[in-house]
Design an enzyme around this catalytic site. Sequence first.
Site, mmCIF file in Angstrom:
data_model
loop_
_atom_site.group_PDB
_atom_site.id
_atom_site.type_symbol
_atom_site.label_atom_id
_atom_site.label_comp_id
_atom_site.label_asym_id
_atom_site.label_seq_id
_atom_site.Cartn_x
_atom_site.Cartn_y
_atom_site.Cartn_z
ATOM 1 N N GLY A 83 0.810 -1.223 0.000
ATOM 2 C CA GLY A 83 0.000 0.000 0.000
ATOM 3 C C GLY A 83 0.836 1.263 0.000
ATOM 4 N N GLU A 128 11.131 3.080 5.571
ATOM 5 C CA GLU A 128 10.911 1.652 5.806
ATOM 6 C C GLU A 128 12.006 1.176 6.742
ATOM 7 O OE1 GLU A 128 8.680 -0.958 5.064
ATOM 8 O OE2 GLU A 128 10.130 -1.960 6.378
ATOM 9 N N THR A 134 5.117 -7.288 4.007
ATOM 10 C CA THR A 134 4.762 -8.683 4.296
ATOM 11 C C THR A 134 4.652 -9.500 3.018
ATOM 12 O OG1 THR A 134 3.523 -7.966 6.243
ATOM 13 C CG2 THR A 134 3.020 -10.156 5.386
ATOM 14 N N CYS A 135 3.937 -8.976 2.034
ATOM 15 C CA CYS A 135 3.638 -9.742 0.819
ATOM 16 C C CYS A 135 4.911 -10.269 0.154
ATOM 17 C CB CYS A 135 2.845 -8.867 -0.156
ATOM 18 S SG CYS A 135 2.506 -9.687 -1.708
ATOM 19 N N CYS A 187 2.679 -13.457 0.689
ATOM 20 C CA CYS A 187 2.192 -13.991 -0.605
ATOM 21 C C CYS A 187 3.283 -14.619 -1.470
ATOM 22 C CB CYS A 187 1.548 -12.873 -1.426
ATOM 23 S SG CYS A 187 0.724 -11.603 -0.472
ATOM 24 N N LYS A 238 5.276 -17.630 0.103
ATOM 25 C CA LYS A 238 4.258 -18.682 0.272
ATOM 26 C C LYS A 238 3.940 -19.362 -1.056
ATOM 27 C CE LYS A 238 0.384 -17.748 -0.699
ATOM 28 N NZ LYS A 238 -0.543 -17.014 0.109
ATOM 29 N N ALA A 257 10.183 5.232 11.633
ATOM 30 C CA ALA A 257 9.648 6.596 11.677
ATOM 31 C C ALA A 257 8.576 6.713 12.756
ATOM 32 C CB ALA A 257 9.059 6.962 10.326
ATOM 33 N N TYR A 272 -6.519 -18.708 6.502
ATOM 34 C CA TYR A 272 -5.717 -18.706 5.270
ATOM 35 C C TYR A 272 -4.322 -19.297 5.502
ATOM 36 C CZ TYR A 272 -8.405 -15.191 2.501
ATOM 37 O OH TYR A 272 -9.314 -14.516 1.760
ATOM 38 N N ILE A 273 -3.615 -18.681 6.473
ATOM 39 C CA ILE A 273 -2.202 -19.015 6.623
ATOM 40 C C ILE A 273 -2.047 -20.444 7.115
ATOM 41 C CG2 ILE A 273 -0.048 -18.380 7.797
ATOM 42 C CD1 ILE A 273 -0.982 -15.489 7.744
ATOM 43 N N GLU A 304 -2.629 -22.938 4.280
ATOM 44 C CA GLU A 304 -1.574 -22.829 3.255
ATOM 45 C C GLU A 304 -0.267 -23.455 3.760
ATOM 46 O OE1 GLU A 304 -1.491 -18.656 2.264
ATOM 47 O OE2 GLU A 304 -3.075 -18.885 0.757
ATOM 48 N N ARG A 364 -9.197 -24.401 16.706
ATOM 49 C CA ARG A 364 -10.042 -24.345 17.913
ATOM 50 C C ARG A 364 -11.536 -24.430 17.578
ATOM 51 N NH1 ARG A 364 -9.427 -18.001 19.790
ATOM 52 N NH2 ARG A 364 -10.283 -17.102 17.892
ATOM 53 N N ASP A 394 -2.980 -3.198 5.684
ATOM 54 C CA ASP A 394 -3.296 -4.038 6.856
ATOM 55 C C ASP A 394 -3.413 -3.227 8.141
ATOM 56 O OD1 ASP A 394 -3.097 -6.045 5.018
ATOM 57 O OD2 ASP A 394 -1.507 -7.165 6.040
ATOM 58 N N HIS A 439 -13.704 -26.449 -23.370
ATOM 59 C CA HIS A 439 -13.713 -27.883 -23.121
ATOM 60 C C HIS A 439 -12.398 -28.531 -23.528
ATOM 61 C CE1 HIS A 439 -15.653 -31.672 -22.325
ATOM 62 N NE2 HIS A 439 -15.247 -32.131 -23.494
ATOM 63 N N GLU A 469 -15.170 -24.883 -16.985
ATOM 64 C CA GLU A 469 -16.402 -24.880 -17.797
ATOM 65 C C GLU A 469 -17.630 -25.262 -16.968
ATOM 66 O OE1 GLU A 469 -16.871 -27.915 -20.894
ATOM 67 O OE2 GLU A 469 -15.294 -29.095 -19.932
#
Length: 456
Positions: A18, A37, A44-45, A50, A53, A117, A179-180, A183, A200, A305, A438, A443
């Site tokens: 972002g 940074e 993270t991605c 992502c 992974k 920062a 998700y995590i 995966e 859980r 996030d 096909h 399909e």
Amino acid sequence: MTDQQYDFDLFTIGGGSGGVRASRFAAQYGARVALAEKQYLGGTCVNVGCIPKKLLSYAAHYHDDLKDAAGFGWEIGEAKFDWKKLIANKDEEISRLNGVYSNILSGAGVTTFNGHATIEDAHTVIVNGQHITARYILIATGGRPTWPEIPGKELGMVSDEFFHMQELPEHAIVAGGGYIAVELAAILNGLGTKVTLVNRGSLILRGMDADLGKFLTQEMLKKGIDVRCETKFASIEKGEGETRHVRFNNGDTLDVNAVIFATGRHANTENMGLEAAGVTLTSNGGVEVDENFRTSVPSIYAVGDVINRVALTPVALAEGMVVASTLFDSGACQMSYANIPTAVFSHPNVSTVGLTEDAARKKYGKIKVFKSDFKALKHTISGSKERVFMKLIVDEASDVVVGVHMVGADAGEIIQGFAVALQSGATKAQFDSTIGVHPTIAEEFVTMRTPVKDAE
Ligand code: NDP
């Protein structure tokens, strides 16, 4: 201060999806932009999400591919897998991507600071001891894994460490059912680790259409993953050697080589001076923003996030575009959270766009549900027992398709086109009049004709 008296027009904190997107576009619209940074560009991605992974998921798929090949006449000798080589190759690709991000920023004319920062006031940021002023500040600091409160939790790890494990564990527990968790369980299973998934709740992938979690559980069990629902951790202790001795609330115990927590993520809002600056947080710990991503402080914005809405890279990119457009262009770019397609890179993949059956029934009252469960052509001779599940949800009154859900090979690739259809308001009649490709799995989405009886 006039606009020119600020050091920059925009100061972005966080170089993930972002933050980089908003900064690049703001600079392209003519703004003077800086970005700080503290860890790695790409967030993270790129570094611990992502991208690594998906690379590891590709590696794990070879397990099935090698097995499936026999049915197609291939004789393959004993296959060996080298975790260290995979991790080294993955790290090399990530370093390349860090460089790509750096070039994107410098190419757009964005000044980059390496460092943590903090916000001093509505127009001032402190980084590496320097006080820098900006007309606008953008918080794009992302999120991080949440450690569950379990005695001995420090003997486990979270996804950040998973991507840098020195050895592939012989037996691992993956905690969580989101998700995590699914995966990472699929990756480890494919690479040869014995996997126990401990969830859980009563069903994995809570929040998605319930049929997806049910179907995926069966597929995971077929692949040898020990899925244990309604199971909670009681404690983790050091076992023999490097093993972990895990006790569960039902009295069961397991000795494993690794415990990996995939028990949710939370926003990075600490140690940034947000409170002092007057930036309000939501009840779920994210930064509170309005429809243009402006926080409670008019000159401070936030995306991705850290606002804890939808933790997906493409969503952060879209939010970043809105900020750049709002602040430095026409403001025509608006964010819509409708019909966000998403995929879980479990084995097989899960993908979804639109409403779950429950949500559609609540919203529309009368709906039609179409379901299909079949063996893909490939597996008629591969020997694999893997099956595909597909589901369409249609608003009965308007005939508009409001949900598309799938578990099966390449579900992540297949759903993208259907997201365009949903975004365009396609009706079931239009699905039906679309010619299928096909022979493909996809399909089936244009050939489902008979609704499920009990859903009418
Ligand atoms: P999720 O919110 O998807 O799942 C968290 C899981 O952890 C749930 O099963 C939850 O259980 C469980 N859990 C939470 N707290 C505890 C606890 N104290 N003890 C035991 N279990 C617990 O989070 P993830 O971390 O998997 O992923 C975070 C987000 O990242 C996702 O929502 C998604 O937006 C994004 N993401 C997207 C990916 C993709 O696009 N392919 C891949 C990975 C992440 P319960 O259901 O009972 O609350």
